[in-house]
Every structure is written in structure tokens, then in C-alpha cells.
Write a protein that holds these residues in place. Structure first.
Motif, short mmCIF file in Angstrom:
data_model
loop_
_atom_site.label_atom_id
_atom_site.label_comp_id
_atom_site.label_asym_id
_atom_site.label_seq_id
_atom_site.Cartn_x
_atom_site.Cartn_y
_atom_site.Cartn_z
N SER A 84 0.82 -1.21 0.00
CA SER A 84 0.00 0.00 0.00
C SER A 84 0.85 1.26 0.00
CB SER A 84 -0.90 0.00 1.24
OG SER A 84 -1.48 1.26 1.45
N THR A 85 0.24 2.35 -0.47
CA THR A 85 0.90 3.65 -0.38
C THR A 85 1.23 3.99 1.06
OG1 THR A 85 -1.35 4.57 -0.47
CG2 THR A 85 -0.03 4.73 -2.48
N GLY A 86 0.49 3.42 2.01
CA GLY A 86 0.79 3.66 3.42
C GLY A 86 2.17 3.18 3.82
N SER A 87 2.75 2.27 3.04
CA SER A 87 4.08 1.74 3.36
C SER A 87 5.20 2.73 3.06
CB SER A 87 4.33 0.45 2.56
OG SER A 87 3.40 -0.55 2.89
N VAL A 88 4.91 3.76 2.26
CA VAL A 88 5.98 4.69 1.89
C VAL A 88 5.75 6.11 2.39
CG1 VAL A 88 6.57 3.35 -0.17
CG2 VAL A 88 4.90 5.20 -0.36
N VAL A 89 4.61 6.34 3.04
CA VAL A 89 4.30 7.69 3.53
C VAL A 89 5.28 8.08 4.64
CG1 VAL A 89 2.60 9.09 4.76
CG2 VAL A 89 1.86 7.54 2.95
N ASN A 90 5.90 9.23 4.45
CA ASN A 90 6.82 9.81 5.45
C ASN A 90 8.01 8.89 5.75
OD1 ASN A 90 5.15 12.07 5.74
ND2 ASN A 90 3.92 11.05 7.32
N GLU A 91 8.36 8.00 4.83
CA GLU A 91 9.50 7.12 5.03
C GLU A 91 10.78 7.77 4.48
OE1 GLU A 91 9.90 4.34 6.61
OE2 GLU A 91 7.80 3.85 7.09
N VAL A 92 11.85 7.75 5.27
CA VAL A 92 13.13 8.28 4.81
C VAL A 92 13.69 7.41 3.69
CG1 VAL A 92 15.51 8.80 5.48
CG2 VAL A 92 13.63 9.28 7.06
N ASN A 93 13.47 6.09 3.81
CA ASN A 93 13.93 5.14 2.80
C ASN A 93 12.74 4.28 2.36
OD1 ASN A 93 15.13 3.14 1.24
ND2 ASN A 93 16.93 2.96 2.57
N PRO A 94 11.93 4.77 1.42
CA PRO A 94 10.73 4.05 0.99
C PRO A 94 11.04 2.65 0.46
CG PRO A 94 10.67 6.30 0.21
CD PRO A 94 12.05 6.08 0.74
N GLN A 95 12.15 2.52 -0.28
CA GLN A 95 12.50 1.22 -0.85
C GLN A 95 12.73 0.19 0.25
OE1 GLN A 95 15.85 -0.25 -0.73
NE2 GLN A 95 15.08 -2.10 -1.74
N GLN A 96 13.42 0.58 1.31
CA GLN A 96 13.68 -0.33 2.42
C GLN A 96 12.39 -0.67 3.16
OE1 GLN A 96 16.40 -1.94 3.16
NE2 GLN A 96 15.57 -2.91 5.01
N ALA A 97 11.50 0.31 3.28
CA ALA A 97 10.22 0.07 3.94
C ALA A 97 9.40 -0.97 3.18
CB ALA A 97 9.44 1.38 4.07
N VAL A 98 9.37 -0.85 1.85
CA VAL A 98 8.64 -1.82 1.03
C VAL A 98 9.31 -3.19 1.13
CG1 VAL A 98 8.05 -2.47 -1.34
CG2 VAL A 98 7.74 -0.11 -0.56
N TYR A 99 10.63 -3.22 1.12
CA TYR A 99 11.37 -4.48 1.23
C TYR A 99 11.03 -5.21 2.53
CZ TYR A 99 15.36 -7.69 1.49
OH TYR A 99 16.14 -8.81 1.61
N GLU A 100 10.93 -4.47 3.61
CA GLU A 100 10.61 -5.09 4.90
C GLU A 100 9.18 -5.63 4.92
OE1 GLU A 100 11.44 -2.11 7.80
OE2 GLU A 100 13.63 -2.24 7.51
N VAL A 101 8.26 -4.94 4.24
CA VAL A 101 6.88 -5.44 4.16
C VAL A 101 6.85 -6.73 3.34
CG1 VAL A 101 4.55 -4.99 3.30
CG2 VAL A 101 5.84 -3.18 4.44
#
Length: 250
Positions: free
Chosen positions: A216-233
Motif C-alpha cells: 500500500s501507499t501507506g508503506s511509503v508515507v513519510n519514510e526516509v527510505n521508501p524502498q527499504q520500507a517496502v522491502y521489509e513489508v
């Protein structure tokens, strides 16, 4: 001080409940209630186009569009519900789903190299809904299973690369109305009308045990490193799938 007798109070309450429970199933008032509910939910104005069907409870299924983009034509209908045992009228709509189909084709080509015919995808979705008699316009995943929108063959070898592509697409969604972040009633809080990228792991199906994989777009909102956040999900989803499979085999 003026006081209502208990009998009068009960009568007034009964009248209110009847008014709530008896919202018109068709006609001008039905359209007005639906438009008002949509405006409250999405904080923008919509316009009524036509009636396209009737749902299981006999309420008209309406075709509407946001005034900000009349090309995004979606469905909405009222339904009978309850809140703590009290009758209420609810409203279902697929605005976000049609908006996804409308905008995603361009982003899929840009980020994943996947070519999708936008008009065909939307028309196929309308046919899918009509075929099911608009029984539940909320179940978007069932339609996505039949399309090329499901990103296939995600695995440990390409997960880093796919995370970067997914993060880029999700960040682009957040720049597009109606998926953009907007303040609620002038306050400091934000609401995100989500877009979700459906995907499946190698050797698995998008729907396994009624568990759909999506980012979801919620996974990247306000994330310093969006790619890493998506990877962890993605890693967490993979772990949950493996646990589910293990539990079934025991």
C-alpha cells in the motif's frame, strides 16, 4: 424545564429510526444521500450520471464521477445496515478502485515495463461487476486476479529490485489526486486514500487461503527510505505465507 414523557421520547426515537431505516431506494432523494455521503468521505464534489442497476436489497446502483475528473466513472449504492442493533443506511462505492485502473496503467509501464490497456481494464471491470449483479463492489481483488495488474514472480533474488520499483510507483500514486495526502478539515492530521499494488511470490497465487498480497501507499508515507520500507513489508508477507503453509502441513 420542559421534559418529554418516556412514551413521547420513545415515539420520537421510533420515528427517527424509521426515517433512518427507510431511505428511498431510488429517485432524487437516493441520489442526494449518496452524493452527500461521497462528499463527506472523500472531501470533494461528485456528479450523478445514471442508474446502472439494482443491488441485492433493491437500492439503485448509481454511476457517478468526481467533478475534478469526469472521466473516472464509478459506482455507488446505499444499503441497509445496523449499528449496535439500530438500523442505519450505509454506502458502498468503488471510486478508489476505478481511479487505480485509470492511473495505474501508465505507472505500470513506467516502473515495471508492463503494458496495460486502460480502457479495456475499466470496461472489463464494469462487465465483471454487472455479471455479479453489483453484489459487492468492494471485492476488487477478485477482479484483479484476472488482470495483468498482479505483479508476478517476486522472490528473494529480485526482492530488492522489486522493492525499488514498487516504492517508486507508490510514491507516484501519492502525487496523483485522489490518492494524494490531504489535510482533514483544515487540521494537522492527514488522510491517505490508498492505492495498493497487488503481487504474488514465485510459485504462489495472488490469492492463497483468502490472503491477498499487496503493498500500500501507506508503506511509503513519510519514510526516509521508501524502498527499504517496502522491502521489509515484502519480507514480512513472505514469512506469514511460510507460517501459513507450515501450519497447514502439520
Amino acid at each position: 424545564m420542559f421534559r418529554l414523557k418516556s412514551g413521547s421520547l420513545a415515539l420520537i426515537l421510533l420515528c427517527v429510526l424509521l426515517l433512518v431505516a427507510c431511505a428511498p431506494k431510488s429517485g432524487k432523494k437516493n441520489v442526494e444521500i449518496t452524493l452527500k455521503d461521497l462528499e463527506h468521505e472523500y472531501m470533494e464534489e461528485f456528479e450523478f450520471i445514471e442508474v446502472v442497476g439494482v443491488n441485492d436489497e433493491g437500492y439503485d446502483v448509481l454511476l457517478l464521477a468526481p467533478k475534478s475528473n469526469p472521466d473516472i466513472q464509478f459506482h455507488a449504492y446505499l444499503y441497509q445496515g445496523d449499528a449496535g442493533g439500530l438500523p442505519v443506511i450505509g454506502m458502498n462505492n468503488n471510486y478508489m478502485d476505478v481511479a487505480f485502473l485509470y492511473y495505474a496503467s501508465e505507472l505500470y509501464e513506467e516502473h515495471f515495463g508492463i503494458l496495460i490497456d486502460k480502457d479495456k481494464a475499466i470496461n472489463d471491470y464494469y462487465f465483471f461487476l454487472e455479471k455479479n449483479q453489483f453484489s459487492d463492489i468492494r471485492d476488487f481483488n477478485e477482479y484483479l486476479e484476472t488482470t495483468n495488474f498482479v505483479i508476478k514472480d517476486v522472490n528473494e533474488k529480485n526482492m530488492k529490485e522489486m522493492s525499488e520499483k514498487m516504492a517508486g510507483a507508490l510514491l507516484d500514486f501519492l502525487e496523483i489526486h485522489p490518492f494524494s495526502m490531504r489535510k482533514i478539515d483544515g487540521g494537522s492530521a492527514y488522510d491517505v486514500f490508498r492505492a495498493e499494488l497487488p503481487y504474488e511470490f514465485t510459485g504462489e497465487k495472488f490469492n492463497e487461503g483468502n490472503l491477498y498480497n499487496s503493498i500500500s501507499t501507506g508503506s511509503v508515507v513519510n519514510e526516509v527510505n521508501p524502498q527499504q520500507a517496502v522491502y521489509e513489508v515484502l519480507l514480512w508477507h513472505k514469512e506469514q505465507k511460510e507460517k501459513l503453509r507450515k501450519n497447514k502441513s502439520e
